[in-house]
Structure formats: structure tokens, C-alpha cells
Design a protein around this motif. Structure first.
Motif, PDB file in Angstrom:
ATOM      1  N   HIS A   5       2.672   7.794  -7.350  1.00 33.12           N
ATOM      2  CA  HIS A   5       2.879   6.355  -7.150  1.00 33.12           C
ATOM      3  C   HIS A   5       2.686   5.576  -8.449  1.00 33.12           C
ATOM      4  O   HIS A   5       3.441   4.640  -8.726  1.00 33.12           O
ATOM      5  CB  HIS A   5       1.949   5.817  -6.061  1.00 33.12           C
ATOM      6  CG  HIS A   5       2.269   6.340  -4.699  1.00 33.12           C
ATOM      7  ND1 HIS A   5       3.517   6.284  -4.125  1.00 33.12           N
ATOM      8  CD2 HIS A   5       1.494   6.953  -3.778  1.00 33.12           C
ATOM      9  CE1 HIS A   5       3.497   6.821  -2.937  1.00 33.12           C
ATOM     10  NE2 HIS A   5       2.268   7.248  -2.701  1.00 33.12           N
ATOM     11  N   LEU A   6       1.704   5.963  -9.225  1.00 33.75           N
ATOM     12  CA  LEU A   6       1.508   5.307 -10.531  1.00 33.75           C
ATOM     13  C   LEU A   6       2.687   5.549 -11.456  1.00 33.75           C
ATOM     14  O   LEU A   6       3.114   4.629 -12.176  1.00 33.75           O
ATOM     15  CB  LEU A   6       0.209   5.784 -11.183  1.00 33.75           C
ATOM     16  CG  LEU A   6      -1.072   5.198 -10.625  1.00 33.75           C
ATOM     17  CD1 LEU A   6      -2.287   5.886 -11.250  1.00 33.75           C
ATOM     18  CD2 LEU A   6      -1.131   3.702 -10.859  1.00 33.75           C
ATOM     19  N   PHE A  66      -5.115  12.966  -2.596  1.00 26.92           N
ATOM     20  CA  PHE A  66      -5.079  11.549  -2.972  1.00 26.92           C
ATOM     21  C   PHE A  66      -4.708  11.400  -4.440  1.00 26.92           C
ATOM     22  O   PHE A  66      -3.874  10.571  -4.806  1.00 26.92           O
ATOM     23  CB  PHE A  66      -6.435  10.902  -2.689  1.00 26.92           C
ATOM     24  CG  PHE A  66      -6.662   9.613  -3.423  1.00 26.92           C
ATOM     25  CD1 PHE A  66      -5.968   8.470  -3.087  1.00 26.92           C
ATOM     26  CD2 PHE A  66      -7.572   9.555  -4.471  1.00 26.92           C
ATOM     27  CE1 PHE A  66      -6.164   7.285  -3.775  1.00 26.92           C
ATOM     28  CE2 PHE A  66      -7.775   8.376  -5.162  1.00 26.92           C
ATOM     29  CZ  PHE A  66      -7.076   7.240  -4.814  1.00 26.92           C
ATOM     30  N   ALA A 107       5.761   1.019  -4.421  1.00 26.74           N
ATOM     31  CA  ALA A 107       4.842   2.088  -4.830  1.00 26.74           C
ATOM     32  C   ALA A 107       3.411   1.564  -4.897  1.00 26.74           C
ATOM     33  O   ALA A 107       2.471   2.284  -4.555  1.00 26.74           O
ATOM     34  CB  ALA A 107       5.266   2.667  -6.178  1.00 26.74           C
ATOM     35  N   GLY A 108       3.239   0.317  -5.313  1.00 20.15           N
ATOM     36  CA  GLY A 108       1.905  -0.283  -5.325  1.00 20.15           C
ATOM     37  C   GLY A 108       1.332  -0.394  -3.926  1.00 20.15           C
ATOM     38  O   GLY A 108       0.145  -0.128  -3.708  1.00 20.15           O
ATOM     39  N   ASP A 151      -2.812   4.677   0.190  1.00 21.13           N
ATOM     40  CA  ASP A 151      -3.484   5.941  -0.130  1.00 21.13           C
ATOM     41  C   ASP A 151      -4.958   5.713  -0.432  1.00 21.13           C
ATOM     42  O   ASP A 151      -5.818   6.485   0.012  1.00 21.13           O
ATOM     43  CB  ASP A 151      -2.818   6.631  -1.325  1.00 21.13           C
ATOM     44  CG  ASP A 151      -1.448   7.189  -1.004  1.00 21.13           C
ATOM     45  OD1 ASP A 151      -1.125   7.328   0.201  1.00 21.13           O
ATOM     46  OD2 ASP A 151      -0.706   7.493  -1.949  1.00 21.13           O
ATOM     47  N   ILE A 152      -5.252   4.661  -1.166  1.00 16.10           N
ATOM     48  CA  ILE A 152      -6.646   4.366  -1.523  1.00 16.10           C
ATOM     49  C   ILE A 152      -7.462   4.049  -0.274  1.00 16.10           C
ATOM     50  O   ILE A 152      -8.547   4.595  -0.074  1.00 16.10           O
ATOM     51  CB  ILE A 152      -6.715   3.203  -2.543  1.00 16.10           C
ATOM     52  CG1 ILE A 152      -6.162   3.657  -3.891  1.00 16.10           C
ATOM     53  CG2 ILE A 152      -8.141   2.684  -2.685  1.00 16.10           C
ATOM     54  CD1 ILE A 152      -5.952   2.525  -4.890  1.00 16.10           C
ATOM     55  N   ARG A 208       2.176   1.546  -1.363  1.00 19.91           N
ATOM     56  CA  ARG A 208       1.870   2.918  -0.939  1.00 19.91           C
ATOM     57  C   ARG A 208       0.584   3.423  -1.592  1.00 19.91           C
ATOM     58  O   ARG A 208      -0.211   4.110  -0.957  1.00 19.91           O
ATOM     59  CB  ARG A 208       3.031   3.861  -1.273  1.00 19.91           C
ATOM     60  CG  ARG A 208       4.268   3.642  -0.434  1.00 19.91           C
ATOM     61  CD  ARG A 208       4.001   3.946   1.006  1.00 19.91           C
ATOM     62  NE  ARG A 208       5.248   3.945   1.766  1.00 19.91           N
ATOM     63  CZ  ARG A 208       5.325   3.646   3.030  1.00 19.91           C
ATOM     64  NH1 ARG A 208       4.238   3.326   3.701  1.00 19.91           N
ATOM     65  NH2 ARG A 208       6.476   3.665   3.650  1.00 19.91           N
ATOM     66  N   LEU A 209       0.365   3.066  -2.845  1.00 22.66           N
ATOM     67  CA  LEU A 209      -0.869   3.456  -3.534  1.00 22.66           C
ATOM     68  C   LEU A 209      -2.073   2.802  -2.866  1.00 22.66           C
ATOM     69  O   LEU A 209      -3.097   3.449  -2.649  1.00 22.66           O
ATOM     70  CB  LEU A 209      -0.806   3.088  -5.016  1.00 22.66           C
ATOM     71  CG  LEU A 209      -2.039   3.442  -5.845  1.00 22.66           C
ATOM     72  CD1 LEU A 209      -2.273   4.949  -5.845  1.00 22.66           C
ATOM     73  CD2 LEU A 209      -1.876   2.925  -7.265  1.00 22.66           C
ATOM     74  N   SER A 210      -1.942   1.529  -2.504  1.00 27.93           N
ATOM     75  CA  SER A 210      -3.054   0.849  -1.826  1.00 27.93           C
ATOM     76  C   SER A 210      -3.326   1.493  -0.461  1.00 27.93           C
ATOM     77  O   SER A 210      -4.479   1.601  -0.045  1.00 27.93           O
ATOM     78  CB  SER A 210      -2.776  -0.645  -1.681  1.00 27.93           C
ATOM     79  OG  SER A 210      -1.782  -0.887  -0.707  1.00 27.93           O
ATOM     80  N   ASN A 265      -0.911  12.309  -4.966  1.00 28.28           N
ATOM     81  CA  ASN A 265      -0.027  11.236  -4.509  1.00 28.28           C
ATOM     82  C   ASN A 265      -0.197   9.988  -5.359  1.00 28.28           C
ATOM     83  O   ASN A 265       0.776   9.278  -5.643  1.00 28.28           O
ATOM     84  CB  ASN A 265      -0.270  10.920  -3.035  1.00 28.28           C
ATOM     85  CG  ASN A 265       0.213  12.026  -2.137  1.00 28.28           C
ATOM     86  OD1 ASN A 265       1.152  12.738  -2.462  1.00 28.28           O
ATOM     87  ND2 ASN A 265      -0.440  12.184  -1.000  1.00 28.28           N
ATOM     88  N   GLY A 266      -1.430   9.710  -5.756  1.00 24.99           N
ATOM     89  CA  GLY A 266      -1.686   8.536  -6.591  1.00 24.99           C
ATOM     90  C   GLY A 266      -0.977   8.610  -7.928  1.00 24.99           C
ATOM     91  O   GLY A 266      -0.441   7.612  -8.420  1.00 24.99           O
TER      92      GLY A 266
END
Length: 164
Positions: A94-95, A87, A145-146, A152-153, A148-150, A90-91
Motif C-alpha cells: 500500500h505504501l 500486516f 491505498a491510504g 490494515d492498521i 486500505r493502509l488505514s 500488505n503495508g
């Protein structure tokens, strides 16, 4: 719901990429025919048009790559098996995409305004046609990307809740 919308949006971008690739083949074929066969006269505007199309293909393709997760990223560590470390890995990617998207958006607006004051040499087209692709791509990178990050979270938190 948002994911389905973004998926369809990216499908539309893929179709647009196909159309632009087909359109790109026309001026490139004209250039080849004029240079090597002499069948048609040499047109200088074809090179500009090919460049304009290519710029849009690259920028739209980068947006689709961010959505698909096929963008270029350098892994300096191995892929982790631990859910938290995966996580985190990947985070960070994405960031980083979001930060670069913000930079492209912020500085791309000034770049597009600069292009709006210029005209191409042969076609006399306003160069904002190509320059505007930079902030548009940056904004879309941030958005995708935001999202995708959400994802992942929520995946990590859901997995963490199941394991505990």
C-alpha cells in the motif's frame, strides 16, 4: 462511512468503465468494417478516439484495481501467517502504491499542462483530455491505498489488542 462512500465511488467507476468499453466498440467496429469490408469509408479519427477511450479505460481500471486489491504486485516472499508479518507485507504494498500515486500526481500535472498545449492530429482535440487521466489516477491511487493502509492498521491493532 468513508469506506461505503469509496465503495460506491468505485461502483460508479465500474459503471463508467462499462460505458467506455461500449463506446470503444463503436470506433473499433468502424475501423474493422472500413479496413476489411469497404462497407464504410476509412475514417482516421476513429483510431484517435479509440486510443483516447482506451487510455481512460486503463487509468480508471487501475483505480478500481487498487480499491479491489487486484492490482499487479510482485510477492518476493510467501504470504505470511503471522499477523504482524502479513500486516507488514500488505503495508509495504500500500505504501508503494501511495508513493507511485504521488509520483503520478506530481509529474502528471506537468504532463497534463504539456498536453494542454497540443492538439490531436485528426480530431484536433486538446490532448489534455487524455493527459489529465495520469494525475487523476495518481491522486485516487493515493487516496484508496491510504484508506486500505488505514484499514490494515486498525485491523492489526484490533487483532493485537484481542490477542494480548
Amino acid at each position: 462511512m468513508i469506506g461505503k462512500f469509496l465503495d460506491r465511488f468505485c461502483l460508479g467507476l465500474r459503471v463508467l468503465l462499462g460505458v467506455l468499453m461500449g463506446a470503444l466498440s463503436v470506433p473499433v467496429a468502424m475501423q474493422v468494417l472500413s479496413r476489411y469490408t469497404g462497407i464504410i469509408p476509412s475514417f482516421l479519427w476513429t483510431e484517435e478516439l479509440a486510443t483516447f477511450l482506451f487510455i481512460w479505460i486503463v487509468m480508471i481500471g487501475s483505480v478500481v484495481a487498487v480499491w479491489d486489491g487486484t492490482h499487479f504486485d510482485v510477492r518476493i516472499t510467501r504470504d505470511f501467517k503471522s499477523p504482524f508479518l502479513a500486516f507488514l507485507q500488505n503495508g509495504i504494498v500500500h505504501l508503494a502504491i501511495m508513493v507511485f500515486g504521488l509520483l503520478f500526481l506530481f509529474y502528471g500535472i506537468e504532463y497534463a499542462e504539456f498536453g494542454g498545449k497540443q492538439r490531436s492530429v485528426m480530431m484536433r482535440a486538446n490532448l489534455m483530455i487524455t493527459h489529465i487521466s495520469v494525475p487523476i489516477a495518481g491522486g485516487l491511487w493515493m487516496l484508496l491505498a491510504g484508506y486500505r493502509l488505514s484499514q490494515d492498521i486498525s485491523t492489526f491493532l484490533g487483532r493485537k489488542g484481542v490477542n494480548t
